[in-house]
Motif scaffolding. Structure first.
Motif, PDB file in Angstrom:
ATOM      1  N   THR A  42       0.857  -1.194   0.000  1.00 27.10           N
ATOM      2  CA  THR A  42       0.000   0.000   0.000  1.00 27.10           C
ATOM      3  C   THR A  42       0.888   1.238   0.000  1.00 27.10           C
ATOM      4  O   THR A  42       1.851   1.325   0.757  1.00 27.10           O
ATOM      5  N   LEU A  43       0.530   2.197  -0.847  1.00 31.73           N
ATOM      6  CA  LEU A  43       1.265   3.458  -0.942  1.00 31.73           C
ATOM      7  C   LEU A  43       0.296   4.609  -0.690  1.00 31.73           C
ATOM      8  O   LEU A  43      -0.754   4.700  -1.336  1.00 31.73           O
ATOM      9  N   ASN A  44       0.629   5.462   0.261  1.00 30.53           N
ATOM     10  CA  ASN A  44      -0.163   6.664   0.534  1.00 30.53           C
ATOM     11  C   ASN A  44       0.570   7.846  -0.098  1.00 30.53           C
ATOM     12  O   ASN A  44       1.735   8.091   0.202  1.00 30.53           O
ATOM     13  N   VAL A  45      -0.111   8.564  -0.981  1.00 30.06           N
ATOM     14  CA  VAL A  45       0.489   9.701  -1.676  1.00 30.06           C
ATOM     15  C   VAL A  45      -0.054  10.995  -1.085  1.00 30.06           C
ATOM     16  O   VAL A  45      -1.268  11.208  -1.057  1.00 30.06           O
ATOM     17  N   LYS A  46       0.849  11.844  -0.615  1.00 28.70           N
ATOM     18  CA  LYS A  46       0.493  13.177  -0.109  1.00 28.70           C
ATOM     19  C   LYS A  46       1.111  14.202  -1.049  1.00 28.70           C
ATOM     20  O   LYS A  46       2.330  14.348  -1.099  1.00 28.70           O
ATOM     21  N   ALA A  47       0.272  14.928  -1.785  1.00 30.08           N
ATOM     22  CA  ALA A  47       0.765  15.902  -2.763  1.00 30.08           C
ATOM     23  C   ALA A  47       0.470  17.336  -2.342  1.00 30.08           C
ATOM     24  O   ALA A  47       0.770  18.265  -3.079  1.00 30.08           O
ATOM     25  N   HIS A  48      -0.160  17.519  -1.192  1.00 30.73           N
ATOM     26  CA  HIS A  48      -0.381  18.858  -0.629  1.00 30.73           C
ATOM     27  C   HIS A  48      -1.070  19.811  -1.605  1.00 30.73           C
ATOM     28  O   HIS A  48      -0.676  20.967  -1.748  1.00 30.73           O
ATOM     29  N   GLY A  49      -2.082  19.300  -2.297  1.00 30.25           N
ATOM     30  CA  GLY A  49      -2.879  20.139  -3.188  1.00 30.25           C
ATOM     31  C   GLY A  49      -2.329  20.285  -4.592  1.00 30.25           C
ATOM     32  O   GLY A  49      -2.986  20.893  -5.450  1.00 30.25           O
ATOM     33  N   ASN A  50      -1.150  19.766  -4.873  1.00 28.76           N
ATOM     34  CA  ASN A  50      -0.606  19.851  -6.226  1.00 28.76           C
ATOM     35  C   ASN A  50      -1.243  18.773  -7.101  1.00 28.76           C
ATOM     36  O   ASN A  50      -1.418  17.635  -6.655  1.00 28.76           O
TER      37      ASN A  50
END
Length: 125
Positions: A42-50
């Protein structure tokens, strides 16, 4: 001591500079790539709105492509990408008076479940 004239002068100076700044355009930026080793499920992606495209791919690692552009700026850019404990953290922005634009493409192994900011998401492609 009256600070109002100094504040007014600063506001006028900033207003005069704003039309001189170029607009950022990530679509014109040179892409940067980085591949991260990955063995999880499992991969959690955090792009901070980008804006971030999440793409299933025939690979064993996680490949990130970043497009980042700044217009004329007074400040600095803040860029980082890390993959730790199953979380891919993608930062792209500016500090100060700056116009920044970023976008990402993340290629993920087909057998990996992906979340975006901890919420389930569908991969495109």
């Amino acid at each position: 001591m009256n600070r109002r004239p100094k504040t007014l002068l600063l506001a006028l100076a900033v207003a005069a500079l704003l039309p001189l700044t170029a607009c950022a355009d990530a679509s014109e930026a040179k892409p940067e790539e980085h591949a991260f080793e990955f063995t999880g499920t499992t991969l959690n992606v955090k792009a901070h709105g980008n804006p971030t495209d999440l793409i299933p791919a025939d690979r064993t690692d996680v490949k990130v492509t970043r497009w980042f552009d700044t217009g004329a700026q007074v400040g600095s850019k803040k860029l980082s990408w890390t993959l730790e404990d199953g979380t891919l953290d993608l930062h792209a922005g500016c500090t100060g008076l700056a116009d920044c634009e970023a976008r990402f493409r993340v290629e993920v192994p087909r057998n990996v479940a992906v979340t975006r900011d901890g919420k389930p998401t569908d991969l495109k492609g």
